[in-house]
Write an enzyme that holds these catalytic residues in place. Structure first.
Site, PDB file in Angstrom:
ATOM      1  N   SER A   8      42.495   3.663  52.762  1.00 35.97           N
ATOM      2  CA  SER A   8      41.726   3.278  53.946  1.00 35.97           C
ATOM      3  C   SER A   8      41.040   4.482  54.563  1.00 35.97           C
ATOM      4  O   SER A   8      41.695   5.458  54.956  1.00 35.97           O
ATOM      5  CB  SER A   8      42.652   2.637  54.984  1.00 35.97           C
ATOM      6  OG  SER A   8      41.977   2.546  56.214  1.00 35.97           O
ATOM      7  N   HIS A  33      38.844   1.062  51.088  1.00 37.48           N
ATOM      8  CA  HIS A  33      39.041   0.089  52.165  1.00 37.48           C
ATOM      9  C   HIS A  33      38.374   0.594  53.450  1.00 37.48           C
ATOM     10  O   HIS A  33      38.641   1.704  53.899  1.00 37.48           O
ATOM     11  CB  HIS A  33      40.549  -0.095  52.375  1.00 37.48           C
ATOM     12  CG  HIS A  33      40.923  -1.134  53.373  1.00 37.48           C
ATOM     13  ND1 HIS A  33      40.982  -2.475  53.068  1.00 37.48           N
ATOM     14  CD2 HIS A  33      41.253  -1.041  54.692  1.00 37.48           C
ATOM     15  CE1 HIS A  33      41.351  -3.158  54.140  1.00 37.48           C
ATOM     16  NE2 HIS A  33      41.516  -2.312  55.143  1.00 37.48           N
ATOM     17  N   ASP A  35      37.561  -0.173  57.458  1.00 35.13           N
ATOM     18  CA  ASP A  35      38.018  -0.930  58.624  1.00 35.13           C
ATOM     19  C   ASP A  35      36.974  -0.898  59.741  1.00 35.13           C
ATOM     20  O   ASP A  35      36.784   0.133  60.374  1.00 35.13           O
ATOM     21  CB  ASP A  35      39.316  -0.312  59.159  1.00 35.13           C
ATOM     22  CG  ASP A  35      40.460  -0.516  58.196  1.00 35.13           C
ATOM     23  OD1 ASP A  35      40.822  -1.670  57.948  1.00 35.13           O
ATOM     24  OD2 ASP A  35      40.977   0.494  57.682  1.00 35.13           O
ATOM     25  N   MET A  37      35.902  -2.187  63.400  1.00 35.79           N
ATOM     26  CA  MET A  37      36.525  -2.741  64.622  1.00 35.79           C
ATOM     27  C   MET A  37      35.495  -2.849  65.737  1.00 35.79           C
ATOM     28  O   MET A  37      34.543  -2.063  65.782  1.00 35.79           O
ATOM     29  CB  MET A  37      37.655  -1.819  65.088  1.00 35.79           C
ATOM     30  CG  MET A  37      38.685  -1.521  64.032  1.00 35.79           C
ATOM     31  SD  MET A  37      39.931  -0.406  64.684  1.00 35.79           S
ATOM     32  CE  MET A  37      40.827  -0.010  63.169  1.00 35.79           C
ATOM     33  N   HIS A  66      36.953  -4.662  55.623  1.00 41.27           N
ATOM     34  CA  HIS A  66      37.885  -5.401  56.495  1.00 41.27           C
ATOM     35  C   HIS A  66      37.286  -5.445  57.897  1.00 41.27           C
ATOM     36  O   HIS A  66      37.250  -4.438  58.593  1.00 41.27           O
ATOM     37  CB  HIS A  66      39.236  -4.658  56.489  1.00 41.27           C
ATOM     38  CG  HIS A  66      40.265  -5.258  57.387  1.00 41.27           C
ATOM     39  ND1 HIS A  66      41.414  -4.573  57.745  1.00 41.27           N
ATOM     40  CD2 HIS A  66      40.342  -6.466  58.001  1.00 41.27           C
ATOM     41  CE1 HIS A  66      42.138  -5.343  58.541  1.00 41.27           C
ATOM     42  NE2 HIS A  66      41.517  -6.480  58.718  1.00 41.27           N
ATOM     43  N   MET A  68      37.479  -6.360  61.552  1.00 42.69           N
ATOM     44  CA  MET A  68      38.350  -6.728  62.679  1.00 42.69           C
ATOM     45  C   MET A  68      37.452  -6.953  63.886  1.00 42.69           C
ATOM     46  O   MET A  68      37.453  -6.190  64.854  1.00 42.69           O
ATOM     47  CB  MET A  68      39.368  -5.610  62.930  1.00 42.69           C
ATOM     48  CG  MET A  68      40.478  -5.608  61.904  1.00 42.69           C
ATOM     49  SD  MET A  68      41.384  -4.061  61.891  1.00 42.69           S
ATOM     50  CE  MET A  68      40.367  -3.154  60.737  1.00 42.69           C
ATOM     51  N   MET A 137      48.227  -8.721  57.158  1.00 40.49           N
ATOM     52  CA  MET A 137      48.444  -7.523  57.960  1.00 40.49           C
ATOM     53  C   MET A 137      49.956  -7.309  58.092  1.00 40.49           C
ATOM     54  O   MET A 137      50.687  -8.205  58.510  1.00 40.49           O
ATOM     55  CB  MET A 137      47.835  -7.686  59.355  1.00 40.49           C
ATOM     56  CG  MET A 137      46.315  -7.747  59.402  1.00 40.49           C
ATOM     57  SD  MET A 137      45.473  -6.394  58.552  1.00 40.49           S
ATOM     58  CE  MET A 137      46.147  -4.950  59.376  1.00 40.49           C
ATOM     59  N   ASP A 175      48.025  -4.760  54.135  1.00 39.31           N
ATOM     60  CA  ASP A 175      47.391  -3.703  54.926  1.00 39.31           C
ATOM     61  C   ASP A 175      48.267  -3.309  56.105  1.00 39.31           C
ATOM     62  O   ASP A 175      48.493  -4.113  57.012  1.00 39.31           O
ATOM     63  CB  ASP A 175      46.028  -4.222  55.422  1.00 39.31           C
ATOM     64  CG  ASP A 175      45.202  -3.143  56.097  1.00 39.31           C
ATOM     65  OD1 ASP A 175      45.611  -1.967  56.084  1.00 39.31           O
ATOM     66  OD2 ASP A 175      44.123  -3.507  56.632  1.00 39.31           O
TER      67      ASP A 175
HETATM   68  C1  DX5 Z   1      44.697  -1.140  60.627  1.00 41.82           C
HETATM   69  C2  DX5 Z   1      43.795  -1.061  59.447  1.00 41.82           C
HETATM   70  C3  DX5 Z   1      44.406  -0.410  58.273  1.00 41.82           C
HETATM   71  C4  DX5 Z   1      44.841   1.022  58.476  1.00 41.82           C
HETATM   72  C5  DX5 Z   1      46.089   1.203  57.682  1.00 41.82           C
HETATM   73  O1  DX5 Z   1      44.201  -2.000  61.560  1.00 41.82           O
HETATM   74  O2  DX5 Z   1      43.383  -2.356  59.053  1.00 41.82           O
HETATM   75  O3  DX5 Z   1      43.598  -0.538  57.115  1.00 41.82           O
HETATM   76  O4  DX5 Z   1      43.888   1.968  58.099  1.00 41.82           O
HETATM   77  O5  DX5 Z   1      46.610   2.447  57.962  1.00 41.82           O
HETATM   78  P1  DX5 Z   1      48.089   2.855  57.522  1.00 41.82           P
HETATM   79  O6  DX5 Z   1      48.156   2.752  56.023  1.00 41.82           O
HETATM   80  O7  DX5 Z   1      48.216   4.255  58.022  1.00 41.82           O
HETATM   81  O8  DX5 Z   1      49.041   1.899  58.183  1.00 41.82           O
HETATM   82 ZN    ZN Z   2      42.324  -2.602  57.106  1.00 42.39          ZN
END
Ligand code: DX5
Ligand code: ZN
Length: 216
Positions: A8, A33, A35, A37, A66, A68, A137, A175
Site C-alpha cells: 500500500s 494498492h 488508498d 480518501m 481502493h 474510501m 477491511m 487490507d
Molecule cells: C487503511 C488502508 C490500508 C492501509 C494499510 O485504510 O486501506 O490500505 O494502507 O496499512 P497497514 O498495512 O499498515 O495496516
Molecule cells: Zn486500502
C-alpha cells in the site's frame, strides 16, 4: 496457494516516491494498492488523481485502487484513466451497488467490493457472482499501521464458503494490519491477496519482506 501481495502506497515516503516505486518495480509484488480518501467516508485524506497520475507513470505493477469515498461511481472515468486493474468500492458507500459494479466492469476494470469490519460478509450473497474481488477491511479504514482485528479470520472463512458454494470466482483480498504472522493465518483461512503497508515500508529490507509475504 501462494497469495498475491499488494503493497500500500499509503506507507511510502511521499517526498521520494520515485525511490519507493523503483523498489517495488524490483520486487516480486503483484499489485500496487492505492488508498484514496475523502475525509467524509473515512476520517482522513490521503492523495488524489493529480498525484496518482505520476505514480501510475512510475510503476510497472497493476494498480489496485481502493476508494474510501462517498459516491465512488462519480470517479469511474478517472480511475480508468489511471490505467487501474481493479477498482474497489465500499459496500457502505454505494446505494446502488449492483449498478456500480456493472459500470466498473463496463469500463474494463475488475470490480471489487470492500466491506468494513462491522459489515457481515453475508450482505454480498446476492451479488457475489457479479464481482471479481471482495476486500475485507481487517482494520477500520482511514489509517495505516493499525492493529489487525482477529475476527477477520472467521470472516474470511465464511466468505470463502460463500464464494465456493456460489461458483463465484471472486478473489478475497485483506487490507489492514497484515504482516507475516497475520498473513499466514489469513492465507490458511482462504485469503488470495494481501495488502501490506507498514509491514513492507517499515521493514529493514522491503523487497525481502514482500518475498516473505509471497512465500507464506
Ligand atoms: C487503511 C488502508 C490500508 C492501509 C494499510 O485504510 O486501506 O490500505 O494502507 O496499512 P497497514 O498495512 O499498515 O495496516
Ligand atoms: Zn486500502
Amino acid at each position: 496457494m501462494k497469495p498475491l501481495v499488494a503493497p500500500s502506497l499509503l506507507s511510502a515516503n511521499f517526498a521520494n516516491l520515485q525511490a519507493d516505486m523503483d523498489m517495488l518495480n524490483r520486487s516480486d509484488c503483484d499489485w500496487l494498492h492505492l488508498d484514496i480518501m475523502d475525509g467524509v467516508f473515512v476520517p482522513n485524506i490521503s492523495f488524489g488523481f493529480p498525484v496518482l497520475k505520476y505514480v501510475a507513470q512510475l510503476t510497472r505493477k497493476p494498480l489496485d485502487v481502493h476508494l474510501m469515498i462517498v459516491r465512488p461511481e462519480k470517479f469511474i472515468a478517472e480511475v480508468k484513466a489511471l490505467g487501474a486493474y481493479t477498482m474497489n468500492v465500499h459496500y457502505e458507500a454505494c446505494v446502488h451497488l449492483h449498478r456500480v459494479v456493472q459500470q466498473i466492469r463496463e469500463a474494463g476494470m475488475k470490480a471489487g467490493v470492500t466491506l468494513n469490519p462491522s459489515t457481515p460478509v453475508e450482505m454480498l450473497t446476492d451479488i457475489i457472482e457479479d464481482v471479481d474481488l471482495v476486500m475485507l477491511m481487517s482494520v477500520n479504514p482511514g489509517f495505516g499501521g493499525q492493529k489487525f482485528i482477529p475476527r477477520t479470520l472467521d470472516r474470511v472463512e465464511r466468505l470463502r464458503k460463500l464464494i465456493d458454494e456460489s461458483g463465484s470466482r471472486a478473489l478475497i483480498e485483506i487490507d489492514g494490519g497484515v504482516n507475516r504472522e497475520t498473513g499466514r493465518r489469513l492465507v490458511d483461512a482462504g485469503a488470495d491477496v494481501l495488502v501490506a503497508g507498514s509491514a513492507v515500508f517499515k521493514a529493514a529490507d522491503p523487497v525481502a519482506e514482500i518475498r516473505a509475504l509471497k512465500d507464506l
